[in-house]
Design an enzyme around this catalytic site. Structure first.
Site, PDB file in Angstrom:
ATOM      1  N   HIS A   1       0.951  -1.288   0.100  1.00  0.00           N
ATOM      2  CA  HIS A   1       0.035  -0.130  -0.117  1.00  0.00           C
ATOM      3  C   HIS A   1       1.011   1.275  -0.114  1.00  0.00           C
ATOM      4  CE1 HIS A   1       0.366  -0.053   4.493  1.00  0.00           C
ATOM      5  NE2 HIS A   1       0.448   1.145   4.330  1.00  0.00           N
ATOM      6  N   ASP A  47       0.235  -7.484   1.649  1.00  0.00           N
ATOM      7  CA  ASP A  47       0.818  -6.010   1.619  1.00  0.00           C
ATOM      8  C   ASP A  47       2.219  -5.822   1.808  1.00  0.00           C
ATOM      9  OD1 ASP A  47       0.337  -3.356   1.848  1.00  0.00           O
ATOM     10  OD2 ASP A  47       0.001  -3.174   4.080  1.00  0.00           O
ATOM     11  N   SER A  95       4.541   2.649   7.930  1.00  0.00           N
ATOM     12  CA  SER A  95       4.225   1.475   7.258  1.00  0.00           C
ATOM     13  C   SER A  95       5.551   1.043   6.161  1.00  0.00           C
ATOM     14  CB  SER A  95       3.223   2.124   6.071  1.00  0.00           C
ATOM     15  OG  SER A  95       2.085   2.271   6.629  1.00  0.00           O
TER      16      SER A  95
END
Length: 338
Positions: A90, A120, A199
């Site tokens: 992402h 992911d 992230s």
């Protein structure tokens, strides 16, 4: 609600570890990058545990970060081997190339070698002729992670590079939703503070080994962070390096627990289950001999199968029992709408 750590506020996002003040040119071979995205901005960093400088010996205990940028935005990542970097899917989005920024602010072009939205995870590659040799992060065995052990998240929360936050592993074996709507299993939960900018960054143990890749946070109540287990990354990385994608087996049913197995609540039209004649309202008691008590049991069996494999389902409808042979298909790019 668990949300990708790079989503826009108010959701908090996991951030990559921040490198210490650079000394010469930082060289990283395997590192993790963490990034935070708002509507227009994504920050990120790539990390390696230990750095080789031009004129210095490898640093023994300092995690350092490298930050890639995607069209002006900067996602985080992790160096795996050679010139391979790992980050969140992402974070990369649909980009084919990113600009990688090292701890000393020097940059290099990286190619997006593969993306797996079901886990992911994404793999980037850089030319080590341009960057110089990179030092790899050591990867732990995430199956050995235990609740209560130390966890350190590294990243660039709120644009503050080379930041480390510490907590514990709050739980293991969690489930979160992947960017494609499917489920990521065996996820690590932590109370180490994770914010926008984490992230793709690494979650480390007390020995500085990677146990997970920071991915999402729970925003209801006290923030709780979630990391994709590094053992999942170990499985996915070689496939992304080789093929650029991961093919997963797909059956095409949704259901819930029933007294005699798993009750089929929906059969996706055109799916392998639909073509094999499986119907909503029936109960599946076994899949290739494995007793089914939840959808997780089906997921576990399918994880060991490949598209094109044939599986046998033992099905019950009232007093009627039958065996259905299903040829598995490829998992679609997103969970079909119900």
């Amino acid at each position: 609600t668990a949300t990708p750590s790079d989503d826009a506020p108010p959701a908090r996002e996991p951030t990559p570890p921040s490198p210490p003040p650079p000394s010469g040119r930082g060289r990283l071979t395997a590192g993790l990058a963490g990034g935070a995205a708002s509507a227009a901005l994504m920050t990120a960093a790539l990390f390696g545990f230990g750095v080789l400088d031009r004129e210095a010996a490898p640093a023994a205990s300092q995690p350092q970060a490298v930050a890639p940028s995607v069209g002006g935005a900067r996602p985080n990542g992790d160096v795996h081997t050679g010139g391979t970097l790992v980050t969140n899917a992402h974070v990369v989005g649909s980009s084919s190339t990113v600009q990688v920024q090292f701890a000393d602010d020097e940059t290099a072009q990286a190619r997006v070698a593969g993306v797996d939205r079901s886990s992911d995870l994404a793999v980037l590659t850089v030319d080590t002729d341009d960057t110089g040799p990179l030092h790899e992060l050591e990867l732990a065995d995430s199956d050995g992670v235990r609740t209560g052990q130390l966890a350190v998240a590294i990243g660039s929360p709120f644009g503050l590079p080379q930041t480390a936050t510490a907590g514990i592993v709050s739980g293991t074996g969690r489930h979160i939703q992947a960017p494609d709507g499917f489920q990521i299993d065996r996820v690590i939960q932590t109370d180490a503070p994770i914010n926008p900018g984490n992230s793709g960054g690494p979650l480390l143990d007390a020995r500085g080994r990677v146990i997970g890749v920071n991915s999402q946070i729970e925003t209801d109540g006290e923030p709780v962070g979630f990391a994709v287990p590094v053992n999942t990354a170990k499985q996915v990385i070689p496939l992304l390096e080789r093929d650029g994608r991961v093919r997963r087996a797909y059956l095409g049913i949704a259901g819930g627990l029933a007294a005699d197995g798993l009750r089929v609540e929906q059969v996706q039209p055109g799916s392998p289950a639909d073509r094999a004649g499986l119907r909503a309202g029936e109960s599946v008691t076994r899949l290739d001999g494995h007793v089914l008590r939840s959808m997780d049991d089906i997921v576990a069996v399918l994880a060991r199968r490949a598209p094109g494999d044939e599986v046998r389902l033992e099905v019950r409808a009232g007093a009627t029992r039958r065996t259905v042979a299903v040829t598995l298909g490829d998992r679609p790019a997103a969970v079909p709408a119900r």
